[in-house]
Design a protein around this motif. Structure first.
Motif, short mmCIF file in Angstrom:
data_model
loop_
_atom_site.label_atom_id
_atom_site.label_comp_id
_atom_site.label_asym_id
_atom_site.label_seq_id
_atom_site.Cartn_x
_atom_site.Cartn_y
_atom_site.Cartn_z
N LEU A 180 28.03 27.95 28.56
CA LEU A 180 28.73 28.37 27.34
C LEU A 180 29.80 27.38 26.88
CD1 LEU A 180 28.93 32.25 27.70
CD2 LEU A 180 27.26 30.84 26.48
N PRO A 181 30.57 26.78 27.80
CA PRO A 181 31.54 25.78 27.34
C PRO A 181 30.85 24.60 26.64
CG PRO A 181 32.08 26.49 29.56
CD PRO A 181 30.75 27.09 29.22
N THR A 234 29.53 23.59 18.98
CA THR A 234 29.49 24.38 17.74
C THR A 234 30.82 25.05 17.40
OG1 THR A 234 28.82 26.34 18.97
CG2 THR A 234 27.07 24.94 18.12
N GLY A 235 31.71 25.14 18.37
CA GLY A 235 32.97 25.85 18.14
C GLY A 235 32.82 27.36 18.18
N ILE A 236 31.65 27.84 18.59
CA ILE A 236 31.43 29.29 18.60
C ILE A 236 31.72 29.85 19.99
CG2 ILE A 236 29.71 31.13 18.33
CD1 ILE A 236 28.23 29.22 16.39
N ASP A 237 32.55 30.93 20.01
CA ASP A 237 32.84 31.64 21.24
C ASP A 237 31.71 32.61 21.52
OD1 ASP A 237 34.96 31.52 23.06
OD2 ASP A 237 36.39 31.87 21.41
N VAL A 238 31.14 32.54 22.71
CA VAL A 238 30.11 33.52 23.06
C VAL A 238 30.71 34.52 24.03
CG1 VAL A 238 27.86 33.88 24.11
CG2 VAL A 238 28.27 31.84 22.73
N LYS A 239 30.75 35.79 23.59
CA LYS A 239 31.28 36.83 24.46
C LYS A 239 30.12 37.55 25.11
CE LYS A 239 35.03 37.54 21.27
NZ LYS A 239 35.25 38.34 20.06
N LYS A 267 30.03 25.80 23.21
CA LYS A 267 31.23 25.93 22.38
C LYS A 267 31.74 24.57 21.93
CE LYS A 267 35.67 27.82 21.64
NZ LYS A 267 36.86 28.52 22.05
N SER A 268 31.70 23.60 22.82
CA SER A 268 32.23 22.29 22.44
C SER A 268 31.36 21.66 21.35
CB SER A 268 32.33 21.38 23.67
OG SER A 268 31.04 20.99 24.06
N LYS A 299 34.97 32.73 14.83
CA LYS A 299 33.69 32.13 15.20
C LYS A 299 33.30 32.63 16.57
CE LYS A 299 32.13 27.90 13.69
NZ LYS A 299 32.04 26.43 13.78
N SER A 300 32.67 33.79 16.61
CA SER A 300 32.26 34.30 17.91
C SER A 300 31.07 35.21 17.73
CB SER A 300 33.41 35.06 18.57
OG SER A 300 33.59 36.29 17.92
#
Lengths: 242, 230, 276
Positions: free
Chosen positions: C46-47, C53-58, C50-51, C26-27
């Motif tokens: 971004l944190p 949706t659980g998606i990591d944004v790089k 992420k909290s 999930k990124s």
């Protein structure tokens, strides 16, 4: 070392063999037969072709004229031949490691190598040197490692190129003793030297080379007592052959 | 990481962010050296031991490739791995694997060139003995590589030094993504651009310290090995 | 030896492969500008994303030109930059799905305390730039086709200067990021155009101060676009769209407004302003 039946490597015959390097003749029309028995010693001034003859006999360099046969065969697989070079290169391993390597190359099974290596090191007088790095040994000791490596092949024919050329008398004596010992066990020794005294001490047969040509060959006693050629007389008398 | 503490303090306090960066840097550069070694040592040995047409030219090119600009390697790997590029379907751009690939490309010529030199020198020395012992081509390569292993360690170290120090290739193919593809050198580049020069210098000191440490370990191993093998 | 090597190689492969495999699930990759990254905005929002949706944004932070190019090549899923005309072209060319305005900050004209051009406190950036040129005071340009660079070119144009033709030795184009440009200006007592966010979080100021601020022309609008999955099928359109939607949602907008350094707000959300 085991005794063995006469090898298929003998007799070793040069039949009108010659080697050219470009335009230069290194060996010229050599016919020579080496039979089982006492050591054959090649003598002659530097540049006479002794080293080249030994290397060709080992099968390391091909002849450009004529042929060489080993026990009647022209195939040169040196399974039962071994060579000690004038300045042997020590593998970057321990003394024992050098002998192990040669045993492995000769196809000695892994389980037997330790005992064989110990035996060989004893034979060449290097007991207790096993774990020393071979490249840190003295010249005489390295020569003995090279002998042990050569003997690891259980050779029928052992070629030695000036084995004592740069050694002191003590080390020379040690090497000569090993050579006599090996020869007494039935290994055909073929060696070069330009030390006439050494030739007298070790040779069964003598071969005199000069400028790539075979001048005279025959039993050592006869050679020294009654040389047939002018070159041989001069050489024995210690005159320069030019 | 915040900018107000020096990197050395971060190290002493075991900052997990910094630890992750150091860990990733080492993992990438060591993996690259490993793969470059697996490619470079056999290639170098092959060139050292084989006569083929154009060999001299290959050696010249190989020696020249030791000076490959990292950013050019980065760009080439970037173009290859881009989703629009030939290997785009691998989906590796902006990942640590892409960085390993780029550094492998960068380092392999160095290891191959130094291996070629080392093996060729040893081959000149061993050639007669190995011929007299009737060693075949495969055994020849194995013997030379094994006996030259302590010199080859130096070649690997040269490669590692190059990989650990470079930023041009990995910043292009890795993207310097925080917590994912950020290494010590890309972090140094970033902190410099943010004007946080003390942190950049601190990270630089950590990097130099680690490179020295790895060299010291390899040196010690080499000395220990030489004592038995000469 | 060879067995050990192969083992090591397998190990390294395993480690290198395992690291991203878990994260790749999930990124998304967002290509963005150095200003958003260097200002610390992403580190803050971004944190939160992420909290939820659980998606990591790089985030790959580049100059705007390079960031758009990364999107154009399909190497990013979302592009988040600040150069409206280039963004609109990006969408018009079919590389982006739709552009959403997200937020703005402003540019500030930075200069040395000694103020050799004598423009400190001016509210008119056009006059200030012309004065710098007239006095030949040193000026650092990003020169990297970034959003800030194109804003700078537009400001010269708006003040009636064709900078490409009229620049002299006083005008130095360094072709690097915002931080590098500020470092260079600091080291050479030069003027430089910077986004306020980078300026506030920049640490190596030396003698630099804000010379000109508050001019409306210094307005800096950010937009976000999903890279067109029709062009690049590998784009993670669902996760990418989630991120775009979140940025312009009340929740994302609030997160942007809440990001402060030393009590100072850096970015002003304006997703509701359709013309921005």
């Amino acid at each position: 070392m085991s005794m063995h039946a006469p090898s298929h490597d003998l007799p070793l015959m040069f039949v009108e063999a010659g080697i050219l390097a470009g335009e230069v003749t290194i060996l010229d029309n050599i016919s020579l037969t080496l039979n089982a028995g006492a050591p054959t010693v090649l003598i002659g001034p530097n540049g006479a072709g002794k080293t080249t003859l030994l290397r060709a006999a080992m099968g390391l360099i091909p002849v450009t004229h004529g042929r060489i046969t080993w026990g009647g065969n022209e195939t040169a697989a040196p399974a039962r031949r071994a060579f000690v070079f004038q300045r042997p290169a020590m593998l970057r391993r321990s003394t024992e490691g050098n002998v192990h390597y040669a045993l492995a190359a000769a196809g000695v099974p892994h389980g037997q190598r330790y005992d064989r290596a110990a035996e060989l090191l004893t034979l060449v007088g290097l007991d207790g040197f096993g774990s020393r790095p071979a490249r840190r040994l003295s010249g005489g000791e390295q020569q003995r490692v090279a002998l042990a490596r050569a003997l690891a092949r259980d050779p029928a024919v052992l070629f030695l190129d000036e084995p004592t050329a740069s050694l002191d008398p003590h080390a020379t004596k040690a090497i000569e003793d090993i050579v006599s010992n090996v020869a007494a066990r039935g290994v055909k020794v073929v060696m070069s030297t330009h030390d006439l005294g050494q030739a007298k001490r070790l040779a069964g047969d003598l071969v005199l080379l000069h400028r790539g040509r075979l001048i005279e060959s025959g039993p050592a006693a006869q050679f020294f007592a009654d040389p047939r050629t002018e070159e041989a007389s001069k050489f024995i008398a210690g005159e320069l052959l030019i | 990481m915040t900018g107000d503490v020096s990197a050395l303090q971060l190290v002493l306090s075991g900052d997990p962010g910094l630890f992750a960066i150091v860990r990733l840097s080492l993992l990438i550069s060591l993996s690259a050296v490993l793969f470059a070694g697996l490619i470079g040592v056999p290639v170098g040995a092959f060139i050292a031991l084989t006569l083929f047409p154009g060999r001299e030219g290959v050696i010249v090119v190989l020696n020249a490739l030791m000076g490959l600009p990292p950013v050019v390697v980065g760009l080439a790997v970037f173009l290859a791995l881009s989703r629009s590029g030939p290997l785009g379907s691998w989906g590796l751009l902006f990942t640590p694997q892409a960085m390993v690939i780029a550094q492998t490309v960068l380092v392999a010529p160095i290891i191959a060139a130094l291996t070629r030199q080392t093996i060729e020198d040893l081959w000149v020395e061993y050639r007669d003995e190995l011929a007299a012992m009737n060693i075949g081509p495969a055994g020849r390569v194995a013997t030379l590589v094994w006996d030259a292993r302590f010199s080859l360690v130096t070649a690997l170290l040269a490669g590692f030094g190059r990989a650990a120090a470079e930023v041009g290739a990995i910043i292009v193919v890795g993207g310097n993504i925080e917590g994912f593809t950020r290494t010590m050198t890309t972090a140094i580049a970033l902190e410099t651009s943010k004007g946080d020069l003390p942190l950049a210098i601190g990270l630089g000191i950590v990097l130099i310290f680690i490179v020295i440490l790895i060299n010291a370990l390899a040196w010690a191993a080499r000395r220990a090995g030489e004592r038995t093998a000469g | 030896m060879f067995n050990r090597r192969i083992l090591l190689a397998a190990l390294a492969l395993g480690i290198a492969a395992a690291a991203p495999a878990s994260a790749q699930e999930k990124s998304i990759v967002v290509s963005s500008t150095t200003s958003t990254q260097d200002s610390g905005l992403f580190g803050y929002i971004l944190p939160l994303f992420k909290s939820k949706t659980g998606i990591d944004v790089k985030v790959v932070s580049q100059g705007t030109g390079q960031a758009l190019d990364t999107g154009r090549r399909g190497d990013a899923d979302v592009v988040f930059v600040h150069a409206k005309s280039q963004e609109e072209k990006f969408v018009a060319d079919g590389f982006g799905v739709k552009r959403f305005p997200v937020m703005y900050n402003d540019f500030v004209l930075i200069g040395p305390k000694s103020d050799p051009a004598g423009i400190k406190g001016s509210k008119d950036v056009g006059t200030a730039l012309k004065t710098i040129m007239a006095k030949g005071a040193p000026f650092i340009s990003r020169g990297d086709k970034s959003g800030t660079h194109s804003a700078e070119i537009n400001l010269w144009k708006a003040s009636g200067v064709d900078i490409e033709k009229e620049k002299g030795p006083w005008y130095k184009s360094i072709g690097q990021g915002m931080g590098a440009a500020l470092n260079t200006a600091s080291a050479s007592s030069a003027y430089v155009l910077a986004d306020r966010g980078t300026w506030i979080s920049f640490k190596n100021r030396g003698d630099l101060i804000i010379a000109v601020e508050g001019d409306k022309r210094l307005f800096n609008q950010y937009g976000v676009m999903l890279v067109n999955p029709a062009k690049h099928p590998k784009v993670k359109k669902d996760f990418g769209q989630l991120f775009v939607d979140w940025l312009v949602s009340p929740e994302g907008q609030k997160a942007i407004a809440n990001y402060k350094i030393n009590g100072e707000q850096l970015f002003y959300p304006n997703a509701s302003d359709a013309g921005a």
